[in-house]
Design an enzyme around this catalytic site. Structure first.
Site, PDB file in Angstrom:
ATOM      1  N   CYS A   1       7.891  -5.347   8.273  1.00 44.34           N
ATOM      2  CA  CYS A   1       7.300  -6.264   6.830  1.00 44.34           C
ATOM      3  C   CYS A   1       6.288  -4.880   6.253  1.00 44.34           C
ATOM      4  CB  CYS A   1       5.885  -7.347   7.338  1.00 44.34           C
ATOM      5  SG  CYS A   1       5.135  -6.786   9.333  1.00 44.34           S
ATOM      6  N   THR A   2       5.380  -4.777   5.540  1.00 46.10           N
ATOM      7  CA  THR A   2       4.717  -4.506   4.716  1.00 46.10           C
ATOM      8  C   THR A   2       3.545  -3.488   5.510  1.00 46.10           C
ATOM      9  OG1 THR A   2       4.273  -6.120   2.363  1.00 46.10           O
ATOM     10  CG2 THR A   2       3.414  -3.962   2.538  1.00 46.10           C
TER      11      THR A   2
END
Length: 306
Positions: free
Chosen positions: A175-176
């Site tokens: 994810c980010t």
């Protein structure tokens, strides 16, 4: 030049509300803006300001109960990426909606950015992007599975419907910045998946540390601040937000027939009513007037990381 700090930490905060006002005051006194989310499970947020101000606020955050090991990722922005400072109380610092999920009880195996390429190119590994559809649309890792979820809370239902696709596979998730993987990997462990991995520090750490020539990342990474996207070396990307749907678009998309500043883009023009568009036009009028006065209108604020 502004320093941007993306941070999160899972810990037991007995009284999140007690920290709300003091943290906001500390940020304002250090000329720091952005968003901090407080919940019984910890803290999450992105803040920006002068380097000295960010350092001071991070020191304050690390002094919170259980936050001595707080981690963060630093980057820079050429203009202030947030208009104001918000410290909000939430039930979860990232919303999955699964009350039994607890990253403090265990997560997947952390994989350093330098080791990520070797893992995700292994034939027995399935790579899953845990981000939302509009984030995946502008960039992801080669071969990653896109769940096409509109919200992180949709991930458990997607997994239940698709878990048969990953039988006898090791699962690698990203994810980010890492926070969504803390929860999604704990969720999969609770579902009986044994070999679960996730990218330590998220895409941002990978783009910071892995040379572009060796990278398996394609495109740009959506970020929840005024830069909208970043690329390799955490350089500011080309994207901007459509202020109607809050999705990332490119400057070239202004030439599309569906585009109307602050009212619609090619991603949302057919998804809103005439009444919606009339309301957006009035909002855009107020934004234009604010800009003419040298101010930033509150409706220009960016979405928070889900």
């Amino acid at each position: 030049m502004f320093t941007v700090a993306a941070l999160y930490h899972f810990t037991r905060l007995a009284d999140p509300a007690a920290h709300q006002a003091p943290l906001r005051a500390a940020c304002l006194s250090n000329r720091v803006t952005g968003t901090l989310l407080l919940a019984p499970e910890g803290i999450n947020g992105t803040i920006a300001g002068p380097e000295a101000g960010i350092t001071a606020v991070l020191d304050i955050l690390r002094a919170l109960p259980g936050c001595a090991e707080l981690g963060w990722k630093l980057s820079t922005a050429t203009t202030r990426p947030f208009a104001r400072m918000k410290v909000r109380l939430k039930k979860e610092i990232v919303t999955l909606g699964q009350p039994d999920v607890d990253p403090l009880s265990g997560t997947g195996h952390y994989v350093a950015p330098a080791d990520w390429n070797a893992l995700i190119t292994a034939p027995d590994v399935a790579v899953i992007d845990t981000r939302n559809d509009y984030e995946v649309a502008i960039g992801s890792f080669d071969g990653a599975v896109d769940p096409q979820t509109a919200s992180f809370r949709d991930f458990p239902a997607w997994w239940e419907a698709n878990k048969h696709r990953f039988h006898n596979k090791r699962i690698a998730m990203f994810c980010t910045g890492g926070i969504r993987c803390e929860k999604s990997t704990n969720y999969l462990l609770g579902q009986g998946v044994e070999d679960v991995y996730h990218l330590k520090g998220g895409i941002l750490k990978y783009l910071e540390e892995v040379p572009e020539a060796e990278s398996t990342w394609q495109g740009d990474c959506f970020v929840f601040d005024g830069r909208v996207s970043v690329g390799h070396g955490l350089r500011e990307g080309p994207h901007e937000l459509c202020h109607a749907c809050r999705r990332p678009i490119l400057p070239a998309d202004h030439a599309r027939p569906e585009f109307e500043e602050g009212v619609a883009c090619h991603l949302c023009a057919n998804a809103t009513s005439a009444e919606d568009k009339a309301r957006f036009r009035e909002r855009q009028k107020q934004i234009t007037l604010s800009k003419a006065r040298g101010e930033r209108h509150l409706h220009q604020d960016l979405p928070e990381e889900p």
